[in-house]
Enzyme design. Structure first.
Site, PDB file in Angstrom:
ATOM      1  N   MET A  43       0.756  -1.202   0.080  1.00  0.00           N
ATOM      2  CA  MET A  43       0.020   0.017   0.003  1.00  0.00           C
ATOM      3  C   MET A  43       0.975   1.322  -0.004  1.00  0.00           C
ATOM      4  O   MET A  43       0.332   2.432  -0.085  1.00  0.00           O
ATOM      5  CB  MET A  43      -1.097  -0.036   0.953  1.00  0.00           C
ATOM      6  CG  MET A  43      -2.009  -1.033   1.015  1.00  0.00           C
ATOM      7  SD  MET A  43      -3.019  -0.989  -0.137  1.00  0.00           S
ATOM      8  CE  MET A  43      -3.693  -2.484  -0.488  1.00  0.00           C
ATOM      9  N   TYR A  98       1.542   7.429  13.616  1.00  0.00           N
ATOM     10  CA  TYR A  98       0.576   6.511  13.426  1.00  0.00           C
ATOM     11  C   TYR A  98      -0.878   7.611  13.813  1.00  0.00           C
ATOM     12  O   TYR A  98      -1.755   7.150  13.287  1.00  0.00           O
ATOM     13  CB  TYR A  98       0.718   5.484  14.635  1.00  0.00           C
ATOM     14  CG  TYR A  98      -0.427   4.438  14.816  1.00  0.00           C
ATOM     15  CD1 TYR A  98      -0.759   3.542  14.030  1.00  0.00           C
ATOM     16  CD2 TYR A  98      -1.072   4.670  15.835  1.00  0.00           C
ATOM     17  CE1 TYR A  98      -1.769   2.598  13.805  1.00  0.00           C
ATOM     18  CE2 TYR A  98      -2.368   3.782  16.097  1.00  0.00           C
ATOM     19  CZ  TYR A  98      -2.535   2.880  15.384  1.00  0.00           C
ATOM     20  OH  TYR A  98      -3.741   2.038  15.389  1.00  0.00           O
ATOM     21  N   LYS A 139      -4.345   8.234  11.804  1.00  0.00           N
ATOM     22  CA  LYS A 139      -5.779   7.551  12.335  1.00  0.00           C
ATOM     23  C   LYS A 139      -6.520   8.876  12.394  1.00  0.00           C
ATOM     24  O   LYS A 139      -7.872   8.854  12.112  1.00  0.00           O
ATOM     25  CB  LYS A 139      -5.691   7.101  13.633  1.00  0.00           C
ATOM     26  CG  LYS A 139      -4.826   5.504  13.508  1.00  0.00           C
ATOM     27  CD  LYS A 139      -5.531   4.577  12.573  1.00  0.00           C
ATOM     28  CE  LYS A 139      -5.197   3.112  12.423  1.00  0.00           C
ATOM     29  NZ  LYS A 139      -5.616   2.389  11.592  1.00  0.00           N
ATOM     30  N   GLY A 157      -9.451   0.109  21.090  1.00  0.00           N
ATOM     31  CA  GLY A 157      -8.599   0.372  22.005  1.00  0.00           C
ATOM     32  C   GLY A 157      -7.376  -0.503  21.901  1.00  0.00           C
ATOM     33  O   GLY A 157      -7.400  -0.963  20.818  1.00  0.00           O
ATOM     34  N   ILE A 177      -5.249  -3.738  21.477  1.00  0.00           N
ATOM     35  CA  ILE A 177      -5.940  -5.135  21.007  1.00  0.00           C
ATOM     36  C   ILE A 177      -4.507  -6.012  21.135  1.00  0.00           C
ATOM     37  O   ILE A 177      -3.420  -5.725  20.521  1.00  0.00           O
ATOM     38  CB  ILE A 177      -6.308  -5.457  19.418  1.00  0.00           C
ATOM     39  CG1 ILE A 177      -7.644  -4.215  19.567  1.00  0.00           C
ATOM     40  CG2 ILE A 177      -6.865  -6.603  19.303  1.00  0.00           C
ATOM     41  CD1 ILE A 177      -8.682  -4.403  20.419  1.00  0.00           C
ATOM     42  N   ASP A 178      -4.525  -7.454  21.508  1.00  0.00           N
ATOM     43  CA  ASP A 178      -3.587  -8.314  21.562  1.00  0.00           C
ATOM     44  C   ASP A 178      -2.697  -8.838  20.629  1.00  0.00           C
ATOM     45  O   ASP A 178      -2.531 -10.111  20.537  1.00  0.00           O
ATOM     46  CB  ASP A 178      -4.104  -9.199  22.715  1.00  0.00           C
ATOM     47  CG  ASP A 178      -5.218 -10.257  22.065  1.00  0.00           C
ATOM     48  OD1 ASP A 178      -5.377 -10.049  20.831  1.00  0.00           O
ATOM     49  OD2 ASP A 178      -5.343 -11.093  22.626  1.00  0.00           O
ATOM     50  N   THR A 179      -2.818  -8.081  19.580  1.00  0.00           N
ATOM     51  CA  THR A 179      -2.093  -8.582  18.121  1.00  0.00           C
ATOM     52  C   THR A 179      -0.662  -8.542  18.522  1.00  0.00           C
ATOM     53  O   THR A 179      -0.087  -7.929  19.368  1.00  0.00           O
ATOM     54  CB  THR A 179      -2.463  -7.752  17.079  1.00  0.00           C
ATOM     55  OG1 THR A 179      -1.937  -6.441  17.162  1.00  0.00           O
ATOM     56  CG2 THR A 179      -3.806  -7.838  16.791  1.00  0.00           C
ATOM     57  N   ASP A 180       0.054  -9.392  17.811  1.00  0.00           N
ATOM     58  CA  ASP A 180       1.593  -9.729  18.345  1.00  0.00           C
ATOM     59  C   ASP A 180       2.536  -8.285  17.870  1.00  0.00           C
ATOM     60  O   ASP A 180       3.332  -7.970  18.777  1.00  0.00           O
ATOM     61  CB  ASP A 180       2.420 -10.580  17.023  1.00  0.00           C
ATOM     62  CG  ASP A 180       1.817 -12.052  17.454  1.00  0.00           C
ATOM     63  OD1 ASP A 180       1.144 -12.372  18.566  1.00  0.00           O
ATOM     64  OD2 ASP A 180       2.086 -13.080  16.368  1.00  0.00           O
TER      65      ASP A 180
HETATM   66  P1  NAP Z   1      -0.711  -5.947  12.192  1.00  0.00           P
HETATM   67  O1  NAP Z   1      -1.012  -7.118  13.252  1.00  0.00           O
HETATM   68  O2  NAP Z   1       0.386  -5.140  12.596  1.00  0.00           O
HETATM   69  O3  NAP Z   1      -1.289  -6.345  10.995  1.00  0.00           O
HETATM   70  C1  NAP Z   1      -1.005  -5.192  10.095  1.00  0.00           C
HETATM   71  C2  NAP Z   1      -1.234  -5.824   8.675  1.00  0.00           C
HETATM   72  O4  NAP Z   1      -0.937  -4.828   7.516  1.00  0.00           O
HETATM   73  C3  NAP Z   1      -0.555  -7.158   8.463  1.00  0.00           C
HETATM   74  O5  NAP Z   1      -1.365  -7.904   7.621  1.00  0.00           O
HETATM   75  C4  NAP Z   1       0.425  -6.770   7.394  1.00  0.00           C
HETATM   76  O6  NAP Z   1       0.955  -7.726   6.535  1.00  0.00           O
HETATM   77  C5  NAP Z   1      -0.543  -5.535   6.592  1.00  0.00           C
HETATM   78  N1  NAP Z   1       0.612  -4.353   6.004  1.00  0.00           N
HETATM   79  C6  NAP Z   1       1.696  -3.855   6.687  1.00  0.00           C
HETATM   80  N2  NAP Z   1       2.390  -3.045   5.797  1.00  0.00           N
HETATM   81  C7  NAP Z   1       1.653  -2.959   4.707  1.00  0.00           C
HETATM   82  C8  NAP Z   1       1.958  -2.295   3.415  1.00  0.00           C
HETATM   83  N3  NAP Z   1       2.885  -1.350   3.254  1.00  0.00           N
HETATM   84  N4  NAP Z   1       1.003  -2.677   2.572  1.00  0.00           N
HETATM   85  C9  NAP Z   1       0.030  -3.570   2.595  1.00  0.00           C
HETATM   86  N5  NAP Z   1      -0.287  -4.125   3.962  1.00  0.00           N
HETATM   87  C10 NAP Z   1       0.696  -3.965   4.804  1.00  0.00           C
HETATM   88  O7  NAP Z   1      -1.951  -4.830  12.847  1.00  0.00           O
HETATM   89  P2  NAP Z   1      -3.160  -5.050  13.815  1.00  0.00           P
HETATM   90  O8  NAP Z   1      -2.694  -4.769  15.225  1.00  0.00           O
HETATM   91  O9  NAP Z   1      -3.841  -6.235  13.651  1.00  0.00           O
HETATM   92  O10 NAP Z   1      -4.144  -3.711  13.635  1.00  0.00           O
HETATM   93  C11 NAP Z   1      -5.097  -3.663  12.791  1.00  0.00           C
HETATM   94  C12 NAP Z   1      -5.994  -2.684  12.525  1.00  0.00           C
HETATM   95  O11 NAP Z   1      -6.350  -2.321  13.778  1.00  0.00           O
HETATM   96  C13 NAP Z   1      -5.067  -1.549  12.081  1.00  0.00           C
HETATM   97  O12 NAP Z   1      -5.880  -0.529  11.448  1.00  0.00           O
HETATM   98  C14 NAP Z   1      -4.833  -0.831  13.661  1.00  0.00           C
HETATM   99  O13 NAP Z   1      -4.590   0.765  13.463  1.00  0.00           O
HETATM  100  C15 NAP Z   1      -5.910  -0.903  14.365  1.00  0.00           C
HETATM  101  N6  NAP Z   1      -5.853  -0.799  15.843  1.00  0.00           N
HETATM  102  C16 NAP Z   1      -5.070  -2.071  16.162  1.00  0.00           C
HETATM  103  C17 NAP Z   1      -4.898  -1.821  17.642  1.00  0.00           C
HETATM  104  C18 NAP Z   1      -3.974  -2.868  18.637  1.00  0.00           C
HETATM  105  O14 NAP Z   1      -3.809  -2.621  19.712  1.00  0.00           O
HETATM  106  N7  NAP Z   1      -3.641  -3.918  17.769  1.00  0.00           N
HETATM  107  C19 NAP Z   1      -5.428  -0.740  18.409  1.00  0.00           C
HETATM  108  C20 NAP Z   1      -6.080   0.190  17.798  1.00  0.00           C
HETATM  109  C21 NAP Z   1      -6.383  -0.035  16.387  1.00  0.00           C
HETATM  110  P3  NAP Z   1       2.316  -7.733   5.552  1.00  0.00           P
HETATM  111  O15 NAP Z   1       3.373  -7.580   6.719  1.00  0.00           O
HETATM  112  O16 NAP Z   1       2.355  -8.927   5.065  1.00  0.00           O
HETATM  113  O17 NAP Z   1       2.191  -6.548   4.549  1.00  0.00           O
END
Ligand code: NAP
Length: 290
Positions: free
Chosen positions: A93, A183, A187, A216, A218-221
């Site tokens: 992207m 970041y 947003k 808020g 979230i427990d992603t890696d």
């Molecule tokens: P994540 O685990 O870091 O996953 C990010 C995803 O985006 C991965 O699939 C990654 O895959 C892809 N990505 C990264 N760079 C990219 C690029 N240049 N082009 C295309 N794809 C790309 O994120 P997440 O924690 O699940 O967050 C998902 C959403 O929730 C986000 O919008 C985030 O802002 C929102 N959010 C998360 C939290 C939290 O605490 N986790 C809190 C509030 C909001 P590749 O590396 O394969 O490209």
């Protein structure tokens, strides 16, 4: 206004809104059977969980992210879970041509689109702002401009299907916190753009709705790896967050908050800015903890 008056008004409004929140529109996963959905950022975290929920409901899914080998595994798992169709397209992207290319691919593969779920984010440091303008520009393209490009490209086909755009945003797009300047900027930009788009689509009597999902912690890696050094705040499950995001789109809600109290934190911030800022800073240590 006096402090106690503000507080009692806040409690009253909070109780009313909580009741409203609990009585939100009914969701049936049945309605997702055969639905044509494009999910971005689906190789990990919340996006991957969104893909699995959709698969269990028998949807037709296109997933995208950069890592094709990981997407291949996600697609295989989706098919195993019951997806009517699951295909992937690797895309970056940060490349200005990729967002539109991905939408065209999805429309071609699925014969149209019912839901566009915009969820991806590029990696960004969790640290004091160090003046890295190039990173901020890059992140704006990945986290914000690509969302705008994809939404604009998809609107004609979503218009035909009475479809929805679902934007995954963050509490950090509504209130500021230390260590996340680039970041948080992306947003805030998303909330501004898609909030405006909600009005304009409604004013044009469009069939397309936009749901903004405010999350808020979230427990992603990726999130855990960043914040654990600085805070012990509770993180909520990615699978639950994913389900709430899907529900927001299916029930055509303009905005949802997960976990639920996120909504109140944002409002309290507006009502008591000085106190909230102090509390926000107290959540973090200035030095990484071991
Ligand atoms: P994540 O685990 O870091 O996953 C990010 C995803 O985006 C991965 O699939 C990654 O895959 C892809 N990505 C990264 N760079 C990219 C690029 N240049 N082009 C295309 N794809 C790309 O994120 P997440 O924690 O699940 O967050 C998902 C959403 O929730 C986000 O919008 C985030 O802002 C929102 N959010 C998360 C939290 C939290 O605490 N986790 C809190 C509030 C909001 P590749 O590396 O394969 O490209």
């Amino acid at each position: 206004m006096g402090f106690y008056l503000k507080l009692s008004a806040l409690v009253g409004v909070t109780a009313a809104l909580f009741a409203l929140y609990m009585s939100g529109p009914a969701f049936s996963s049945e309605s997702l059977k055969g639905a044509r959905v494009l999910v971005t950022g689906a190789s990990a975290g919340i996006g991957e969980q969104i893909a699995y929920h959709l698969a269990r409901s028998g949807a037709q899914i296109v997933v995208t992210a950069r890592r094709g080998n990981v997407l291949q595994e996600v697609v295989e798992k989706c098919l195993g879970l019951g997806a009517q169709k699951a295909v992937y397209i690797p895309a970056d992207m940060a490349e200005p041509a990729d967002p539109e290319k991905v939408v065209s691919f999805a429309v071609e593969q699925l014969g149209g689109l019912d839901y566009l779920i915009l969820n991806h984010i590029g990696p960004s440091p969790f640290a004091f702002w160090d003046g890295d303008i190039e990173h901020t520009k890059w992140l704006m393209q990945v986290n914000f401009l690509s969302y705008v490009q994809m939404a604009w490209k998809a609107i004609p086909t979503l218009e035909d299907s009475k479809g929805s755009i679902i934007v995954v945003s963050s509490m950090l797009g509504r209130m500021c916190s230390p260590f996340v300047a680039p970041y948080s900027s992306t947003k805030f930009a998303l909330n501004g753009f898609f909030g405006t788009l909600q009005h304009e689509l409604a004013m044009k009597n469009s069939n397309v709705t936009v749901s903004i999902c405010t999350l808020g912690l979230i427990d992603t890696d990726s999130a855990m790896e960043k914040v654990r050094k600085y805070t012990n705040m509770t993180a909520y499950p990615a699978s639950d967050a994913a389900l709430q995001i899907i529900k927001a789109g299916v029930t055509r809600q303009s905005e949802i908050f997960y976990p639920w109290f996120t909504y109140y934190l944002i409002n309290i911030k507006d009502w008591f800015p000085n106190m909230s800022n102090k509390v926000m800073r107290s959540f973090y240590s200035t030095e990484p903890q071991s």
